[in-house]
Design a protein around this motif. Structure first.
Motif, PDB file in Angstrom:
ATOM      1  N   PRO A   2       0.782  -1.226   0.000  1.00 20.43           N
ATOM      2  CA  PRO A   2       0.000   0.000   0.000  1.00 20.43           C
ATOM      3  C   PRO A   2       0.825   1.292   0.000  1.00 20.43           C
ATOM      4  O   PRO A   2       0.252   2.360  -0.119  1.00 20.43           O
ATOM      5  N   THR A  38      -8.213  -3.503   6.557  1.00 23.47           N
ATOM      6  CA  THR A  38      -8.072  -4.577   5.574  1.00 23.47           C
ATOM      7  C   THR A  38      -8.187  -5.972   6.166  1.00 23.47           C
ATOM      8  O   THR A  38      -8.449  -6.914   5.451  1.00 23.47           O
ATOM      9  N   ASP A  85      -5.581  -7.385   7.164  1.00 22.21           N
ATOM     10  CA  ASP A  85      -4.196  -7.837   7.033  1.00 22.21           C
ATOM     11  C   ASP A  85      -3.363  -7.208   8.144  1.00 22.21           C
ATOM     12  O   ASP A  85      -3.522  -6.019   8.427  1.00 22.21           O
ATOM     13  N   SER A  93      -9.654  -3.284   2.320  1.00 25.86           N
ATOM     14  CA  SER A  93      -9.431  -4.405   1.419  1.00 25.86           C
ATOM     15  C   SER A  93     -10.719  -4.642   0.651  1.00 25.86           C
ATOM     16  O   SER A  93     -11.789  -4.774   1.252  1.00 25.86           O
ATOM     17  N   SER A 152      -9.265  -8.436  -4.250  1.00 31.82           N
ATOM     18  CA  SER A 152      -7.824  -8.530  -4.503  1.00 31.82           C
ATOM     19  C   SER A 152      -7.169  -7.152  -4.578  1.00 31.82           C
ATOM     20  O   SER A 152      -6.050  -7.028  -5.053  1.00 31.82           O
ATOM     21  N   ARG A 153      -7.871  -6.125  -4.096  1.00 32.93           N
ATOM     22  CA  ARG A 153      -7.361  -4.750  -4.198  1.00 32.93           C
ATOM     23  C   ARG A 153      -7.387  -4.067  -2.838  1.00 32.93           C
ATOM     24  O   ARG A 153      -8.163  -4.417  -1.961  1.00 32.93           O
ATOM     25  N   TYR A 154      -6.506  -3.085  -2.695  1.00 37.08           N
ATOM     26  CA  TYR A 154      -6.545  -2.163  -1.571  1.00 37.08           C
ATOM     27  C   TYR A 154      -7.205  -0.875  -2.057  1.00 37.08           C
ATOM     28  O   TYR A 154      -7.016  -0.472  -3.208  1.00 37.08           O
ATOM     29  N   SER A 171      -3.759  -3.026  -6.814  1.00 36.66           N
ATOM     30  CA  SER A 171      -3.716  -4.463  -6.572  1.00 36.66           C
ATOM     31  C   SER A 171      -2.869  -4.752  -5.350  1.00 36.66           C
ATOM     32  O   SER A 171      -1.935  -4.007  -5.055  1.00 36.66           O
ATOM     33  N   ARG A 172      -3.193  -5.808  -4.669  1.00 35.54           N
ATOM     34  CA  ARG A 172      -2.412  -6.200  -3.487  1.00 35.54           C
ATOM     35  C   ARG A 172      -1.041  -6.670  -3.893  1.00 35.54           C
ATOM     36  O   ARG A 172      -0.806  -7.184  -4.912  1.00 35.54           O
TER      37      ARG A 172
END
Length: 131
Positions: free
Chosen positions: A11, A48, A50, A102, A105-107, A130-131
């Motif tokens: 990010p 996210t 994560d 999140s 598959s994207r931030y 994209s991540r």
């Protein structure tokens, strides 16, 4: 022959893209023409799921903004919470804050700029990667 610098990965790359969008916005450019406004930049909240710190995103954004504008920065260490009252106590006139989310598959990074004197939202932007 010089080797090009590697592209920052999301990010942090997303944070740099947001800083660039912030710097190009007409309403933001107008603020920095009136001297050296003080900005309180808060690290985006990580929504996210994560497990990583968003502090490097804030550092990347502040370095990009400081290098390319007349903004000065309030010390975020003086602030325990994101509130207008505490933002004013740091001496900041403006606060840049947001969230990292999140989305599959994207931030997505969404940021907003608030005038701490009036509480008015002056700018907001969103960028995805994209991540």
């Amino acid at each position: 022959e010089s080797v090009p610098a590697p592209e920052p990965v999301a990010p942090t790359g997303l944070a740099l893209a947001m800083a660039d969008a912030f710097l190009k916005a007409p309403e933001v450019r107008a603020l920095s023409q009136d001297g050296s406004p003080v900005l309180l930049l808060m690290a985006p909240q990580n929504g996210t799921g994560d497990p990583f710190s968003t502090q490097p995103m804030a550092v990347a954004m502040s370095q990009r903004i400081q290098a390319n504008s007349g903004f000065r920065f309030a010390d975020p260490g003086q602030v325990a919470a994101i509130t207008v009252r505490l933002g004013r106590q740091t001496g900041a006139g403006y606060m840049l804050y947001g969230d990292l989310l999140s989305e599959g598959s994207r931030y997505r990074l969404a940021m907003s700029l608030m005038d701490l004197k009036s509480g008015e939202l002056l700018w907001s932007g969103s960028r995805s990667a994209s991540r």
